[in-house]
Design a protein around this motif. Sequence first.
Motif, short mmCIF file in Angstrom:
data_model
loop_
_atom_site.label_atom_id
_atom_site.label_comp_id
_atom_site.label_asym_id
_atom_site.label_seq_id
_atom_site.Cartn_x
_atom_site.Cartn_y
_atom_site.Cartn_z
N ARG A 118 15.02 3.66 1.54
CA ARG A 118 15.54 4.37 0.38
C ARG A 118 15.09 5.82 0.35
NH1 ARG A 118 18.28 2.14 -3.47
NH2 ARG A 118 19.63 2.55 -1.72
N ARG A 131 10.47 -0.62 2.74
CA ARG A 131 11.55 -0.47 1.75
C ARG A 131 11.72 1.01 1.35
NH1 ARG A 131 15.81 -2.84 -0.03
NH2 ARG A 131 16.32 -2.29 -2.19
N SER A 150 14.56 0.82 -8.12
CA SER A 150 14.22 -0.28 -9.01
C SER A 150 12.76 -0.13 -9.42
CB SER A 150 14.42 -1.60 -8.30
OG SER A 150 13.31 -1.89 -7.49
N GLY A 151 12.40 -0.89 -10.44
CA GLY A 151 11.03 -0.80 -10.94
C GLY A 151 10.00 -1.02 -9.85
N GLY A 152 10.22 -2.00 -9.03
CA GLY A 152 9.25 -2.32 -7.98
C GLY A 152 9.18 -1.22 -6.94
N GLU A 153 10.33 -0.69 -6.59
CA GLU A 153 10.34 0.39 -5.60
C GLU A 153 9.59 1.60 -6.12
OE1 GLU A 153 14.72 -0.81 -3.73
OE2 GLU A 153 14.57 0.64 -5.34
N ARG A 182 4.16 4.11 -13.58
CA ARG A 182 4.67 4.72 -12.32
C ARG A 182 4.83 6.23 -12.36
NH1 ARG A 182 8.80 0.15 -13.43
NH2 ARG A 182 7.44 -1.58 -12.94
N ASN A 207 12.04 -7.04 -5.99
CA ASN A 207 12.26 -5.73 -6.58
C ASN A 207 13.47 -5.08 -5.95
OD1 ASN A 207 8.90 -5.85 -6.35
ND2 ASN A 207 9.86 -5.56 -8.32
N GLN A 219 13.59 -3.05 -20.12
CA GLN A 219 12.44 -3.22 -19.23
C GLN A 219 11.39 -2.17 -19.55
OE1 GLN A 219 13.43 -3.09 -15.07
NE2 GLN A 219 11.35 -3.53 -14.42
N LEU A 262 5.97 -6.32 -10.13
CA LEU A 262 6.26 -6.50 -8.71
C LEU A 262 6.48 -7.98 -8.40
CD1 LEU A 262 4.01 -4.06 -6.69
CD2 LEU A 262 6.27 -3.76 -7.66
N HIS A 299 9.07 -11.43 -13.62
CA HIS A 299 8.34 -11.65 -12.36
C HIS A 299 7.18 -12.62 -12.56
CE1 HIS A 299 10.42 -8.91 -9.75
NE2 HIS A 299 10.29 -7.90 -10.61
#
Lengths: 249, 228, 327, 306, 371
Positions: free
Chosen positions: B121, B117, B130-133, B85, A38, A85, B159, A203
Amino acid sequence: MSLLSVRNLCKNYGALEVTRDVSLDVQPGELHAIIGPNGAGKTTLIGQLSGQIEPDSGTVSLEGQDITKRSMAERVHLGLARSFQITSILPRFTVLENVALAVQARSGSSFRFFAPVATEKPLNDAAMQALVEAGLADRAGVRASALSHGEHRRLELAIALATEPKVLLLDEPLAGTGGEEADAFIERLRALKGRFAIVLIEHDMEAVFALADRISVLVYGEIIASGTPDVIRNDPKVRAAYLGDEEAA
Amino acid sequence: MLEVTGLTAAYGDSRILFGIDLHVAKGEVVTLLGRNGMGKTTTIRSIFGLLKPTGGTVRIDGQDLTGAEPHLVAGAGLGLVPEGRQIFPTLTVQENLQATATKGKWTLQGIYDLFPRLHERRRNMGNQLSGGEQQMLAIGRALMTNPRLVVLDEATEGLAPLIRADIWACLTRLKSEGEAILVIDKNVDALTKFADRHVVIEKGQVVWQGTTADILATPDVKDRFLHV
Amino acid sequence: MSVSAPPTARRPVLMSARIWFALLIFAGFAALPLIAVVTDDPFLLLIGTRILAYAIAAMALDLILGYGAMVSFGHAAYLGFGAYAVAILNSYGVTDLTLHITFAVAISALFATITGAISLRTRGVYFIMITLAFGQMAYFFFVSLSAYGGDDGTPLATRSTLFGSAALEDDRVMFYVALALLIALFIVATRIVGSRFGRVLIGTRENPVRMEAIGLSPFRYQLTAFVISGCMTSVAGVILANQAEFVSPAFMSWHRSGELIVMVVLGGIGNLTGAIGGAVVALLLEDWLAVLTEHWRLLFGVFLILMVLYSPHGITGALERFTRGRK
Amino acid sequence: MTNLFILQLLNGAQLGILLFLIAAGLTLVFGIMDVINLAHGVLYMIGAYLIATFAALTGSFWAGLLLMLPAALVVGLVIERLVIRPLYARSHLDQVLATFGLVMIVNEGVKILWGASPLSVPMPELLSGSIPLIGPLQYPVYRLAIIAAGLGIAAGLYVLVNHTRVGMLLRAGATNREMVSALGVDIGKLFSLVFALGALLACFAGAIVAPILSVDTGMGESVLILTFVVVVIGGIGSIRGAFMGALLVAIVDTLGRTFGPILLRYVMEPSAAGQTGRMLAPMLVYILMAAILFARPQGLFGQRTT
Amino acid sequence: QELPSASDGVLKIGLVYTLSGPAAALGTQARDGFLLAVNQIKEIGGLPTEIIIIDDEQRPDLAADKARELVARDQVDFVVGPIFSNILGAIHKPVTETGTILISTNAGTSSYAGAECNENFFVTSYQNDQNHEVMGAYAQQQGFQNVFLMAPNYQAGKDSLNGFKHSYTGGVAGEVFTELGQLDFSSELAQIAAFQPDALFTFMPGGMGVNLVKQYSQAGLTSIPFLSAFTVDETTLPATQDAALGLMGGANWAPDLDNAANKAFVDGYLAAYDAVPGTYAMQAYDAAQLIDAAVHSVGGDLTDRAALKAALHKADFASPRGDFSFGNNNFPIQDFYLVKAEKRADGKFQTAIVEKIFDDYKDNYADQCPM
Ligand SMILES: Nc1ncnc2c1ncn2[C@@H]1O[C@H](COP(=O)(O)OP(=O)(O)OP(=O)(O)O)[C@@H](O)[C@H]1O
Ligand SMILES: Nc1ncnc2c1ncn2[C@@H]1O[C@H](COP(=O)(O)OP(=O)(O)OP(=O)(O)O)[C@@H](O)[C@H]1O
Ligand SMILES: [Mg+2]
Ligand SMILES: [Mg+2]
């Protein structure tokens, strides 16, 4: 000559180097997967390929033609389509209208002010065709906002198909779909393989390893490895940075 | 501590939930399973009062909170990690964590330890992640409200496998600290490693429930309802 | 800026219902001269003509506001261009209506192209305000135009001529010409909305990024729509000048732009019939309430608030609920 | 000439501060609650009428000001409850329509209550008079006081929004109301507070100009458009933007009106310069706004949102 | 399309005034002045009288429509009003072309005094330039050499400065046009302070004037003589109060003029509205008197328009301002005064005569009128 070729692409957000000297080649008909942790910069990379984000330096060329400075819309006409996305559709249009608009965008002028578009048969036929391929034909008359998450993902695909791309950029098309639906989606992509080149960000490693001809691994803006699925699966660097032990097993 | 009975809900004219029964005891980890579009998220939204239920009851520690304002539900001890999210784009990472925080076990430092992480940030705006963050931030943000029951809707969507594993580890740790968890996720296998009970819904109704042992003993549950 | 329009998904029953409403309104207008004769009230025609002019302007505004999510807060400028086209050409002895309209449309097209191209760099409220800015510039330009009375405006010596005849001096002819223009422009606008171009316009309202991603850059389409709308509005200005036999910068003040927006929203945005209905209701109500009490503004304000609170899609929304309720 | 320049700069600053006080509330309500409130101008007017009434009742400006503040707060809360709250979830245009209706109601109501003639508020003894600047030039103490009060409020607002928990919640609520609520914060109460604060600031601005300007029914409208210009130039939702925008608008306007014709005389003959100057002067603010938005479509300090 | 007057024996009069918006105070005074006369006279011209009151909202196009409505629908015999020149421009043609008589009680545009004069159009106020000319003459008489001129940036504003210069030949320290509706004059006052002129001449009607006057005294400029027209009067004094004391203006009348008609008018107005009347009220009051006198003299016969107009032209009534007659253009010939704001014994404020500047003054455009 490769179909899509990326050379030394760089993009910074302030001090953060999101894309660091990325070079990449996509051959005709190939499915090229990009994986990475990510925040590695995958979406940003797709953004630069599609023209949504302007790179700081480097070039993107399609069929040998430099398109770095072209707008997103121009790139679509040249054959570069993308899905998002996060779902991006026209919520108050019907499913069919969503796709028909994409067909209209590539066939003939949109500066037609009088003929009713709703009854333009060629548009609707081509749109229906794309819906069939995406497995959404039975939902054609439904308002797009009423679709479920998985259906939204399929609509994204149908819209992209309708633009008749030479290269299709897919950003996590499987996100939020699971089980049977994911399997069906993978099958759909497999059926499409070969008709055009696909750049796939995902992913879901099951899907990636099942579909990809080649995989590039992006970590913190840099491509650390690129090769066939088997090579990537066993690359120790990749395992350390991304896959971990569970998935590779 | 959470008790849902006969919950029904609809979006406008289209009815989605047809009587959901569900309960989560103190310290228990319960999963909500089901294929896409079966009404999992809708169930969560109805519990939180983000969607007014058309029938049934939602009780938290015996208190009737059916259709109550979301902040009252959250105040009763529920913490939400929403689908998609929904972090605050115009706040920095740190502000995202602090804005709705309440005093308790979880502190800023605790979250940063959990997701280093995010610490890196911390001055970024929410929309520059980012999407995962963003997903990590959403979890951290919910924990900062120090809930007694964490509700995670597709918390590992998008993720990377490594991070996903981290999240499972984190949930396991939360469980060991006695926190109750209600979790929705596609990764049934990972869930079975630490969840106590499972509830499967289909077309807005509960079609199966049982313990982890039950699910492992009856493999056709997965096939029949989840197609995995 | 969020603009919520009723769904564009085809719902045949409602679509035809809207056309029926429109026909009903047109029929009502067509009968007005008769009513004027029966009630011996020639003044009705003058009110009618004014309402027709505003109906055209509101409809034109709705074309970009409702379908393109471009909320122009400077649209009164085009009313002014239309009106001054009449006054200025008249002063040079050019009195023909078609020439007046041609001139008005040409000036409006020019102004709309330039200011539209600049304004379209912005979105939402910024767009509202930058269009206001250009509208105000046009306004102050005419305020300083001493040759045509500056702020005071100037009376017209005569109305426009129709193919050399002074037929428009007759209020009835003036009225029917205005009605014919409204119907013609309504048909044009309806066709535009249902065309390829219209679909792109609406798509841009819904999701501009998506439009880019299928290869349609919104800018050209939005600008075209903006110009079309400005030109249509200027036709309303030509009518208005002839109706009032007077032109003044007051035609183009920001209040007037605001009133046009109010008419469109009151009617229910994103449907052309609604805009026309909004203009009719707003102006009639103003007239009637003013007869009732000196403090009619208070009542009008209450009406607006109640409409917003209880009828989300304006007058058309209310009518549609009513007709559906009876089925 | 330099004396005049300094004097005009002060005038610009004073007008700017005043605009800022009004614009701050508008930009907060707009940026955070996402409500376009056309009735913000009438709040300014209400402030002036309230102080005119209270000052006349008590015979003292200061007592009037003190009474005005809670009254303004009540007005803000009542308007929020009755008209604004049902509009949160609605489109901007619905808000425009409803608040436009509110403007009509309040304007007419004020006329019924206080009559059409302008009212006046006496200058407080303490702040009347002028202090000498350079040469024959003087500057009214009262206007200096306005500048000082405005600067203080500006600083306070900046801290509130950018460096407090409440500020964070406000900004969070601006983008995702539902989520803030689902995380345990009573957003309804928060929004009422924001609106009341905005109303209070506008009323305060109206109250403090009352001794310089006449109090009449048109005052809200004339200031509303200018306030929107300020908010948009500064970038919606940005307190800092509102501050800079207000000063910019005021100073350009003030200096432009004085020095524009003088400058024009260098490039054209006097009569033409006078003509052009007269035409351009009222456009100046709009030209400024168009130019700024052309260069920065999201305003000076706005977030770019697509 | 000349409309026949309804010979129903009822006298119908339409009043068109600005009754809302920032300038509402002016229209309200005029309306009240007219209604005062109606109440005192009861049956105007001996006929049952019907009054229709219209608010023009200071919007010319709306006013044009309303005027047509008065003429076409209500078939009034007289239209009385308006306050503003631009409204007059909008309603002049629709009213006069039908043969209906229009009596302006305030706006006196030059074009209608000159070449475009009209037999159906009467004015009970003045030609717009005249009050400004009064101040110009006064400045000239005082020997000022350096006067600062300021007016709003619209036609009437430009006319006012030209009117002033018509009778003033001295130097001009500065000439500033402010935005119409401007409320804060700090920037202009700064210029005045910097130039230190012999006097300021300004034309700032309504709310603009109120603000200017207050700010003028706050800026400490009261040592510079303040000459004005339509700025310091009974509509603005209640708001400016003490700040205006001593400021000077030009006018065709003031409440303290000593004659019987004026006493009846001022006392009547005070009693009815608890306010001091201004010229707006007085001129409207006179319009009612004018109609009354004329209709009486034709014996209530409204159908003979020629006779009615002749009767109007005679202006056979007692005006509160004393001498009053019509010139060939149907604009008044009257006296003009320098007036000054003062506080009355009852605590209210008014303008008071300082000296007479012009006697039986005729406007400068009458010669261009072919009538
Ligand atoms: N506008 C921006 N300003 C600053 N930083 C940004 C911006 N957009 C993205 N970033 C940062 O760039 C990095 C790459 O983001 P990107 O969305 O491309 O990641 P990704 O590989 O797609 O991740 P994921 O798989 O989680 O979606 C992240 O660290 C993100 O925080
Ligand atoms: N806003 C909405 N309006 C109308 N229908 C909706 C809306 N949101 C969801 N739905 C419908 O409700 C049903 C249940 O949706 P929900 O999001 O609860 O499913 P889910 O089980 O969470 O699915 P997923 O796994 O895709 O998240 C779906 O059929 C969906 O189409
Ligand atoms: Mg991504
Ligand atoms: Mg879900």
